[in-house]
Structures are given as structure tokens and as C-alpha cells.
Design a protein around this motif. Structure first.
Motif, PDB file in Angstrom:
ATOM      1  N   ARG A 127      46.605  39.924   3.496  1.00  0.00           N
ATOM      2  CA  ARG A 127      46.250  38.515   3.326  1.00  0.00           C
ATOM      3  C   ARG A 127      45.149  38.345   2.284  1.00  0.00           C
ATOM      4  O   ARG A 127      45.185  37.424   1.470  1.00  0.00           O
ATOM      5  CB  ARG A 127      45.794  37.912   4.661  1.00  0.00           C
ATOM      6  CG  ARG A 127      46.866  37.851   5.731  1.00  0.00           C
ATOM      7  CD  ARG A 127      46.342  37.136   6.963  1.00  0.00           C
ATOM      8  NE  ARG A 127      46.070  35.725   6.672  1.00  0.00           N
ATOM      9  CZ  ARG A 127      45.354  34.931   7.455  1.00  0.00           C
ATOM     10  NH1 ARG A 127      44.761  35.424   8.545  1.00  0.00           N
ATOM     11  NH2 ARG A 127      45.168  33.668   7.134  1.00  0.00           N
ATOM     12  N   LEU A 128      44.182  39.241   2.294  1.00  0.00           N
ATOM     13  CA  LEU A 128      43.075  39.136   1.342  1.00  0.00           C
ATOM     14  C   LEU A 128      43.537  39.429  -0.087  1.00  0.00           C
ATOM     15  O   LEU A 128      43.045  38.815  -1.040  1.00  0.00           O
ATOM     16  CB  LEU A 128      41.962  40.104   1.741  1.00  0.00           C
ATOM     17  CG  LEU A 128      41.229  39.765   3.044  1.00  0.00           C
ATOM     18  CD1 LEU A 128      40.355  40.936   3.475  1.00  0.00           C
ATOM     19  CD2 LEU A 128      40.380  38.506   2.887  1.00  0.00           C
ATOM     20  N   ALA A 129      44.466  40.364  -0.232  1.00  0.00           N
ATOM     21  CA  ALA A 129      44.965  40.712  -1.566  1.00  0.00           C
ATOM     22  C   ALA A 129      45.909  39.654  -2.113  1.00  0.00           C
ATOM     23  O   ALA A 129      46.129  39.588  -3.325  1.00  0.00           O
ATOM     24  CB  ALA A 129      45.667  42.064  -1.527  1.00  0.00           C
ATOM     25  N   ASP A 130      46.479  38.831  -1.244  1.00  0.00           N
ATOM     26  CA  ASP A 130      47.358  37.745  -1.660  1.00  0.00           C
ATOM     27  C   ASP A 130      46.500  36.560  -2.091  1.00  0.00           C
ATOM     28  O   ASP A 130      45.745  36.002  -1.296  1.00  0.00           O
ATOM     29  CB  ASP A 130      48.268  37.353  -0.496  1.00  0.00           C
ATOM     30  CG  ASP A 130      49.291  36.302  -0.885  1.00  0.00           C
ATOM     31  OD1 ASP A 130      48.902  35.160  -1.181  1.00  0.00           O
ATOM     32  OD2 ASP A 130      50.493  36.626  -0.890  1.00  0.00           O
ATOM     33  N   LYS A 171      47.583  34.099 -12.070  1.00  0.00           N
ATOM     34  CA  LYS A 171      47.435  35.423 -11.480  1.00  0.00           C
ATOM     35  C   LYS A 171      48.705  35.783 -10.732  1.00  0.00           C
ATOM     36  O   LYS A 171      49.423  34.904 -10.235  1.00  0.00           O
ATOM     37  CB  LYS A 171      46.261  35.463 -10.480  1.00  0.00           C
ATOM     38  CG  LYS A 171      44.898  35.190 -11.085  1.00  0.00           C
ATOM     39  CD  LYS A 171      43.828  35.256 -10.007  1.00  0.00           C
ATOM     40  CE  LYS A 171      42.433  35.092 -10.592  1.00  0.00           C
ATOM     41  NZ  LYS A 171      41.395  35.181  -9.536  1.00  0.00           N
ATOM     42  N   ASN A 172      48.992  37.080 -10.641  1.00  0.00           N
ATOM     43  CA  ASN A 172      50.044  37.538  -9.747  1.00  0.00           C
ATOM     44  C   ASN A 172      49.612  37.271  -8.310  1.00  0.00           C
ATOM     45  O   ASN A 172      48.455  37.490  -7.953  1.00  0.00           O
ATOM     46  CB  ASN A 172      50.319  39.023  -9.953  1.00  0.00           C
ATOM     47  CG  ASN A 172      50.961  39.302 -11.298  1.00  0.00           C
ATOM     48  OD1 ASN A 172      52.005  38.753 -11.615  1.00  0.00           O
ATOM     49  ND2 ASN A 172      50.327  40.148 -12.097  1.00  0.00           N
ATOM     50  N   VAL A 173      50.546  36.800  -7.498  1.00  0.00           N
ATOM     51  CA  VAL A 173      50.172  36.331  -6.166  1.00  0.00           C
ATOM     52  C   VAL A 173      49.801  37.464  -5.223  1.00  0.00           C
ATOM     53  O   VAL A 173      48.703  37.525  -4.684  1.00  0.00           O
ATOM     54  CB  VAL A 173      51.301  35.479  -5.561  1.00  0.00           C
ATOM     55  CG1 VAL A 173      50.932  35.052  -4.136  1.00  0.00           C
ATOM     56  CG2 VAL A 173      51.551  34.253  -6.410  1.00  0.00           C
ATOM     57  N   PHE A 299      39.158  38.870  -3.599  1.00  0.00           N
ATOM     58  CA  PHE A 299      38.685  39.767  -2.549  1.00  0.00           C
ATOM     59  C   PHE A 299      39.589  40.990  -2.588  1.00  0.00           C
ATOM     60  O   PHE A 299      40.747  40.937  -2.195  1.00  0.00           O
ATOM     61  CB  PHE A 299      38.775  39.084  -1.182  1.00  0.00           C
ATOM     62  CG  PHE A 299      38.078  39.824  -0.062  1.00  0.00           C
ATOM     63  CD1 PHE A 299      38.444  41.115   0.300  1.00  0.00           C
ATOM     64  CD2 PHE A 299      37.043  39.220   0.654  1.00  0.00           C
ATOM     65  CE1 PHE A 299      37.811  41.792   1.332  1.00  0.00           C
ATOM     66  CE2 PHE A 299      36.400  39.893   1.688  1.00  0.00           C
ATOM     67  CZ  PHE A 299      36.794  41.172   2.031  1.00  0.00           C
ATOM     68  N   ASN A 300      39.052  42.083  -3.101  1.00  0.00           N
ATOM     69  CA  ASN A 300      39.816  43.329  -3.213  1.00  0.00           C
ATOM     70  C   ASN A 300      39.468  44.233  -2.033  1.00  0.00           C
ATOM     71  O   ASN A 300      38.338  44.737  -1.968  1.00  0.00           O
ATOM     72  CB  ASN A 300      39.486  44.034  -4.531  1.00  0.00           C
ATOM     73  CG  ASN A 300      39.740  43.135  -5.730  1.00  0.00           C
ATOM     74  OD1 ASN A 300      40.850  42.684  -5.945  1.00  0.00           O
ATOM     75  ND2 ASN A 300      38.697  42.860  -6.510  1.00  0.00           N
TER      76      ASN A 300
END
Length: 413
Positions: A127-130, A171-173, A299-300
């Protein structure tokens, strides 16, 4: 050169987990050096035996496991499991990309016989990377963020860009979609509708996130690198200021400075507590001077590329904090050191382009006291050589392709 640091459990090795092909990664070299200097064995999943990480004197073993990120999840998990089994004892897993972080969290139970993992909620890293999910999490947790939308079709994308005003950011989703079906090569700033339609053709469904653009004349780029224990309790929180990137204005950090920023550190820590994030993370923020708020951009949920910028007076960085926590040791709470960080020839390119764009001499490219270099260091020089060879090869390939492309244009002989 052995550096002082916290007392680590040297019986517990580290496994660098990666998914996808990015052999010229200074974050993985940084992890090997951080642990290796303290005598902790480090094993790394690598593309081949000549990557900069594979030739580091601080790497115990290179485990050749090339992946593209397009493989079925079960194959990727099997590769991680086999790497863990090859070490022969449970290791602290350090994810160096979003995809690895997602797999480690979602398959923690299956991987736990081989790896020590932070108790992060299984669905949270994905979820954070999306980028679309992150915007919703920020809203739900009262964290400022630029306006963002994952459009359902091209019409919705164009409407958002017109409503917010150009330029906008694309950005890529999601984490895996950037490898399997990338909509853009990297974070892209488009200045008008023509550029938007070039990036997202009319005959395709845009798998992008469109984000409000915060102009550089009214903003500053900041980041927080942190490590949290169970329940999101912060163990180490660092803050820094991004000075340059490649490509300029929208790429990876090439020059940065560690700057203590208690309000920003508190904001990042509050978010991690509220969502229950556990493990290492790299958060990108933009200070919007128009309203004085720090707005979360990314947020990575893994080790950040420039994490070695940050270290405390006790020798703690985020990956050392993770190892200490997962091996049942306390994390010393000293203040962060004033340091800077540079990424070699890529930063020289960024400095040159930025100076040309702004019509001024290049700034901050010479040696500085307290600079942590991504590649070159006296006690581990071979990775810098391996990087230089690969960097030169990439430049040569790029020049050759442009030359061949030009020679094939109509009217050329």
C-alpha cells in the motif's frame, strides 16, 4: 579501515534482498560496508559476480540470482528462500527495493525459517509503495501531501492536469507495475498537454499517478530515513536536505546534506506509529513555502539509496538499527552527525546541467569534510572501479544508439 559503531551480534548474518535488475546500486554497496566494517557477515543477491556490490571487500558471499521483477511471485519468493537457505542460518533481511519489501512482508511466514523480519502488517508495504494508496493513507492520517489522482482513463487524467494547472508530475502507480508495464521511465514532469499525450497515448489506459507539481522556487526537497520497531515505535529517525538529483529536479539524489529537523522527524514518526509501520523506510518530502507545510511525496518501505548519509554519534544508521532490534539489542539514541553525501560522476553531470540551466557556475562539487561518497572510499576501492567500468559502458552504448538513430533519419547519407 574499521570504524567505531554499536556492538552487533556478529553471529547473525545479513541477506541483501533485491528484485529486478539494477547492478549499479550504491545502496547495496553501502549496506555491505556498513555491516562489514563491524564484522557482521553480509550475503547479497546480485545479477552477476562483477557488480560493484559483488566485488566489495566487505561482502561475505555474492549469491547470483538475476531477476527482472516480471517473474511470477512464487518464483521470486522461491529465489529469496533459496538465498536464505544457502546461508545456513537465519539472517536479517534487508530489502533494497520496493518489490523485495512487498514480498518479504506478504510471505513473512513462509520465509521466517530462513530470515529475521520486522513485524510489519503484511499488506502495508504494498500500500505504501502504491502512489495512489499512499495518497489515501496520508489523507486518513492527517499527513500533508500534494494533490494526487490515479485516473481511470485518459479523459480523467487530462481533466486533472487542466484543473490543477501545468506542469504536473507523472509516476508509475504500483511497485511491480513499474517493472512489468512502466507508464513512464521514472518520475516525469510534463509542462503541457502535448507532453502529457506523448507520455500517455490516447489509445492506452494510463497506469500512472498524476500529482500536483510544487515549483522549485517555492519548495525544498527533504527526506527522512528511519527504522521503526514493533507497532511503529521509532528506533532511529534522520532528516536531510536534497541538494541535487539526476535527472535534475525529478530523479534520484546525487548530493545531499544531513540536517537535523525535529518537526519533520516528529511528523514522520507520527505517521509510522499511526499506521504501525515496522522496519526501515525512506520518505521523500517537499517543503511548500507557500503554506509552510512538509508534504509527503513518496514512502519507500525499504532502504533508501542515500541511507549512508545518516549516522549517529554512536555509529548507528538505519540498517544497523534494524539488525540491533531484530537480534534483541537496544539501539543507542545519540544525535545524528552533520555529514554530506555525493554520488560521483552522476553528481558531476547533475551539477553541470543545473549550472547550465540556471546560468551559473557549478556549486558544491569539490571534496567536503564529512562527505560520505557513494562509491569511492579508501578501505573498499574496487566497487568504484566496477561502477566506473559499467558507467562508461552505458555511456558508450547510449552514444552509439543516438549515432545510429541519427544516421538512419531521412536525408542522411
Amino acid at each position: 579501515m574499521e570504524r567505531a559503531g554499536p556492538e552487533m551480534d556478529r553471529e547473525v548474518p545479513v541477506l541483501l534482498v533485491k528484485v529486478g535488475r539494477y547492478p549499479q546500486s550504491h545502496s547495496t554497496v553501502g549496506v555491505a560496508r556498513s555491516f562489514g566494517r563491524l564484522g557482521v557477515p553480509v550475503h547479497a543477491m546480485v545479477e552477476d559476480r562483477l557488480t560493484p556490490t559483488a566485488v566489495s571487500r566487505y561482502l561475505t558471499r555474492a549469491l547470483v540470482a538475476p531477476t527482472s521483477g516480471c517473474e511470477p511471485p512464487e518464483r521470486l519468493v522461491a529465489a529469496i528462500r533459496e538465498a536464505g537457505r544457502a546461508i545456513g542460518r537465519r539472517s536479517v533481511a534487508v530489502a533494497t527495493d520496493d518489490e523485495a519489501a512487498v514480498l518479504l512482508a506478504e510471505h513473512a511466514e513462509e520465509l521466517s525459517p530462513f530470515l529475521l523480519l520486522p513485524p510489519v502488517p503484511p499488506a502495508l508495504p504494498r500500500r505504501l509503495a502504491d502512489k495512489g494508496e499512499l495518497a489515501g493513507l496520508c489523507t486518513a492520517n492527517d499527513i500533508p501531501t500534494p494533490r494526487a489522482l490515479a485516473p481511470r482513463d485518459l479523459g480523467e487524467l487530462r481533466a486533472a492536469a487542466r484543473d490543477w494547472g501545468y506542469p504536473v508530475v507523472l509516476k508509475n502507480v504500483g511497485s511491480f507495475s513499474r517493472l512489468r508495464r512502466p507508464a513512464v521511465g521514472s518520475t516525469t514532469v510534463v509542462s503541457d498537454e502535448r507532453e502529457l499525450l506523448t507520455a500517455c497515448p490516447a489509445d492506452s489506459v494510463p497506469s500512472v499517478l498524476v500529482q500536483e507539481y510544487l515549483p522549485p522556487e517555492h519548495a525544498e526537497d527533504w527526506f527522512t530515513h528511519l527504522c521503526c520497531g514493533p507497532g511503529g515505535e521509532p528506533l532511529a529517525v534522520f532528516t536531510g536536505l536534497k541538494l541535487r538529483s539526476w535527472p535534475p529536479g525529478a530523479g534520484v539524489t546525487t548530493r545531499a546534506r544531513a540536517v537535523a529537523n525535529p518537526p519533520l522527524a516528529a511528523l514522520a514518526a507520527r505517521l509510522c506509529r499511526q499506521i504501525g509501520y515496522s522496519g526501515v523506510a525512506d520518505l521523500d518530502w517537499r517543503l511548500d513555502r507557500r503554506d509552510g507545510r512538509y508534504k509527503l511525496v513518496d514512502f519507500n518501505p525499504r532502504t533508501g539509496a542515500q541511507f549512508r548519509l545518516f549516522e549517529t554519534a554512536d555509529g548507528v544508521d538505519v540498517v544497523r538499527a534494524l539488525h540491533l532490534s531484530l537480534t534483541g539489542r537496544s539501539v543507542p539514541q545519540g544525535p545524528q552527525l552533520a555529514r554530506s553525501f555525493g554520488v560521483g560522476q552522476v553528481d558531476l553531470m547533475s551539477a553541470a546541467v543545473t549550472a547550465w540551466q540556471e546560468r551559473r557556475p557549478p556549486q558544491g562539487i569539490g571534496p567536503h569534510r564529512g562527505t560520505e561518497r557513494a562509491w569511492l572510499c579508501q578501505d573498499d576501492p574496487v566497487p568504484a572501479l566496477a561502477e566506473a567500468v559499467r558507467f562508461g559502458g552505458r555511456v558508450a552504448v547510449g552514444v552509439t544508439r543516438r549515432a545510429l538513430s541519427g544516421s538512419r533519419r531521412p536525408g542522411r547519407r
